[in-house]
Design a protein around this motif. Sequence first.
Motif, mmCIF file in Angstrom:
data_model
loop_
_atom_site.group_PDB
_atom_site.id
_atom_site.type_symbol
_atom_site.label_atom_id
_atom_site.label_comp_id
_atom_site.label_asym_id
_atom_site.label_seq_id
_atom_site.Cartn_x
_atom_site.Cartn_y
_atom_site.Cartn_z
ATOM 1 N N UNK B 223 0.872 -1.174 0.000
ATOM 2 C CA UNK B 223 0.000 0.000 0.000
ATOM 3 C C UNK B 223 0.905 1.219 0.000
ATOM 4 N N UNK B 224 0.773 2.070 -0.985
ATOM 5 C CA UNK B 224 1.542 3.312 -1.067
ATOM 6 C C UNK B 224 3.039 3.126 -0.816
ATOM 7 N N UNK B 225 3.625 2.168 -1.475
ATOM 8 C CA UNK B 225 5.076 2.016 -1.402
ATOM 9 C C UNK B 225 5.599 1.252 -0.211
ATOM 10 N N UNK B 226 4.701 0.758 0.620
ATOM 11 C CA UNK B 226 5.157 -0.001 1.785
ATOM 12 C C UNK B 226 4.461 -1.351 1.859
ATOM 13 N N UNK B 227 5.111 -2.281 2.566
ATOM 14 C CA UNK B 227 4.486 -3.574 2.787
ATOM 15 C C UNK B 227 3.648 -3.501 4.062
ATOM 16 N N UNK B 228 2.392 -3.874 3.937
ATOM 17 C CA UNK B 228 1.503 -3.850 5.090
ATOM 18 C C UNK B 228 1.554 -5.188 5.827
ATOM 19 N N UNK B 229 1.669 -6.249 5.013
ATOM 20 C CA UNK B 229 1.606 -7.575 5.603
ATOM 21 C C UNK B 229 2.306 -8.531 4.658
ATOM 22 N N UNK B 230 3.039 -9.494 5.236
ATOM 23 C CA UNK B 230 3.656 -10.457 4.323
ATOM 24 C C UNK B 230 3.910 -11.797 4.992
ATOM 25 N N UNK B 231 3.805 -12.855 4.235
ATOM 26 C CA UNK B 231 3.984 -14.182 4.806
ATOM 27 C C UNK B 231 3.426 -15.255 3.891
ATOM 28 N N UNK B 232 3.198 -16.448 4.467
ATOM 29 C CA UNK B 232 2.651 -17.534 3.660
ATOM 30 C C UNK B 232 1.256 -17.165 3.173
ATOM 31 N N UNK B 233 1.018 -17.421 1.901
ATOM 32 C CA UNK B 233 -0.252 -17.024 1.300
ATOM 33 C C UNK B 233 -1.443 -17.592 2.074
ATOM 34 N N UNK B 234 -1.378 -18.868 2.363
ATOM 35 C CA UNK B 234 -2.520 -19.500 3.039
ATOM 36 C C UNK B 234 -2.768 -18.883 4.401
ATOM 37 N N UNK B 235 -1.689 -18.620 5.111
ATOM 38 C CA UNK B 235 -1.854 -18.075 6.449
ATOM 39 C C UNK B 235 -2.446 -16.666 6.396
#
Lengths: 347, 316
Positions: B223-235
């Motif tokens: 979102x707007x140049x930053x990562x809001x959330x990241x990890x395993x897709x399923x999780x």
Amino acid sequence: MAEEILLEIKDLRVNFYTYRGVVKALNGVNLKIYEGEFFGLVGETGCGKSVTASAVLNLVQNPGKIEEGEILFKQKNLLKMSEKEIREKIRGKEITMIMQYPIAALNPVINNGDQIAEALIANKNMNESEARKRTIELLKEVNIPQPEKIARQFPHQLSGGMAQRVMIAMMLSTEPSLLIADEPTTALDVSIQAQVLSLLKDLISKHRATVLLITHDLSVVAETCSRVGVMYAGDMVEIGTVDQIINNPQHPYTKGLIKAIPSDRSKELVEIRGSVPDLVNPPSGCRFHPRCDYTKPICKKEKPQVLQVEKEHVTACFLYEESRNKKSKEEYAGEYKGGANGRTDSA
Amino acid sequence: MEELIQLKEIKKYFPWKKYKYVKAVDGVSLSINKRDIFGLVGESGSGKTTLGRMMIHLIDSTSGSIFYKGKDITKIKKLEKNLRRNMQIVFQDPYSSLHPRKKIKDIIGSGLRTHNLVRSEGELVTKIEQFLNLVGMGEEHLYRYPHELSGGQRQRIAIARALILNPEFVVLDEPTSSLDVSVQAEILNLLKKLREEFDLTYVFITHDLYLARIITEKIAIMYLGKIMEYGDTESIFKNPLHPYTEALFSVIPKLDPQKRTKKIILKGEIPSPFDPPLGCRFHTRCMKKIGEICEKVSPPLKEVEEKHFVSCHLYD
Ligand SMILES: Nc1ncnc2c1ncn2[C@@H]1O[C@H](COP(=O)(O)OP(=O)(O)OP(=O)(O)O)[C@@H](O)[C@H]1O
Ligand SMILES: Nc1ncnc2c1ncn2[C@@H]1O[C@H](COP(=O)(O)OP(=O)(O)OP(=O)(O)O)[C@@H](O)[C@H]1O
Ligand SMILES: [Mg+2]
Ligand SMILES: [Mg+2]
């Protein structure tokens, strides 16, 4: 409460006479839209959704020609009306259209407010100050923050979502009975799409208008429409309620489409082999037959009839005909003989 | 699991008029393992393409580091040929990404020539035919031009062009967004198959969350140049932690009524990347904003569940 038919398309055929040959864009399309409903028209690129919409407004572009058929709007055949009559009474008044790229559809040199005001002056016999006042009300109604400021800006200064709202405000200004929305949210992000769709739903129920929503996104249809028609290569292959189409599809193309789209259901995507045919040389018989897993000899020879599956649900497929015939002949003795639509008119 | 690429506080500011910058990517850190299909997901303008292009050194970064197999490629002016060949990209629009006046043979083959990977014309043609077949197309296309092909066929050509150089890492920038759904399914299945065959690592850019769910193993929500959330897709799909992710999931149209939850319709639009909100980028539209801290302090990415990182003060 009896549901009135607002728009009925009967056996509509449209060809485009191009240097490559004749594009057989609509191959006898049948469709009924009831007053007050949200009807979805889905299908992949080039299947004839936009041509169907433009035919309703008598706007089929050169080199296109409406060859055959009837378009009954409030029981009057639009194809028999003069261009003058359509311009004065129908287009932009009784029937309005919003498009995928609103910025292109708005006039770039007129500010947003005046676009709407002019429509009001022309169509609603308002004077200038009434029109301006109403314009601001309409912009508020489509949730535009600072409507006075936006009214003074020009279309290119708007984001896609804002421009679509201005477009919706403009279309509602004439209080149409039928709103045709051709991919209204395709160019928008999901969060903005959600805003626009929910706005559209609210306004339509408030203004008691009817909507023909054209999209290639079956999930959008599932969430917003009551009934849906599935088109393939110029043919209407299946029509039903959203529930019937999503949960009990009968046509192999509809089934394939549901499995091919990424959705809350899919763990993997199943291809529909082959690709959409060139409509200069459409396949004989059922136009889907070269891609179908169940093709029989008859599919290559004849165009399948439209058959009723259950109330409100019809499909045009030999496979369905065969399986139905197997089941029982008597059960369906009172076979539906109407046009290609999900309901019998006088049952 | 072997790490292939690691980003540390990577930024890209595009200069804009005098004294102004578009903060397209503004401090992204993440790591991608070998053989991952890593998804970059976000709405338009969130910086996905810019980030993807920096990863393969198509554009320079403003600051931060990108370690490719342990080597910081941001410090290199020009990638050595071998590294260049190892990193490929497939662009979004198959209509503009292929040279209109070149034959398919020359489009697919030009990389082989510049990298001197073939010794003779005969070897070149054999190799091109092999890759045409690999992407499901016949030799009859060798001497055709892009305009004679459908969108799906063009995208196959773009994929063949990228893979013929035997890369390890491929950025796929919305490779199917201009294609019909039935064609999209075909291309995605092809990409999956090729990943197995060549041990590839993909970064898959998309704004379609369900598509990301089907093809990726890990995702980063931008979102707007930053990562809001990241990890395993399923999780992330099972348990979206960031309010932005939660809102996005709630509004994606769904086929099945039972799967619909109450829609969280975000107010307003994405703010301008010229002067993005201070503190958390999302606070101006957030429905779970806790207070001043959201306006003032940019939340760090924090591992809230195993391998599930979130940048949000709710989890401080
Ligand atoms: N002006 C034109 N000249 C020639 N052929 C045309 C013209 N307009 C439409 N067609 C053809 O008519 C067919 C139906 O096109 P139409 O625009 O209705 O498709 P669509 O379902 O709206 O597709 P999309 O999802 O891409 O908007 C296509 O084969 C198209 O190539
Ligand atoms: N060369 C450039 N010069 C100036 N600004 C740029 C440039 N390239 C991208 N931007 C800006 O950087 C921001 C991020 O753009 P980017 O293309 O990376 O987004 P994206 O997530 O790929 O969006 P989309 O989904 O629309 O492709 C946008 O605000 C964009 O306008
Ligand atoms: Mg169209
Ligand atoms: Mg992009």
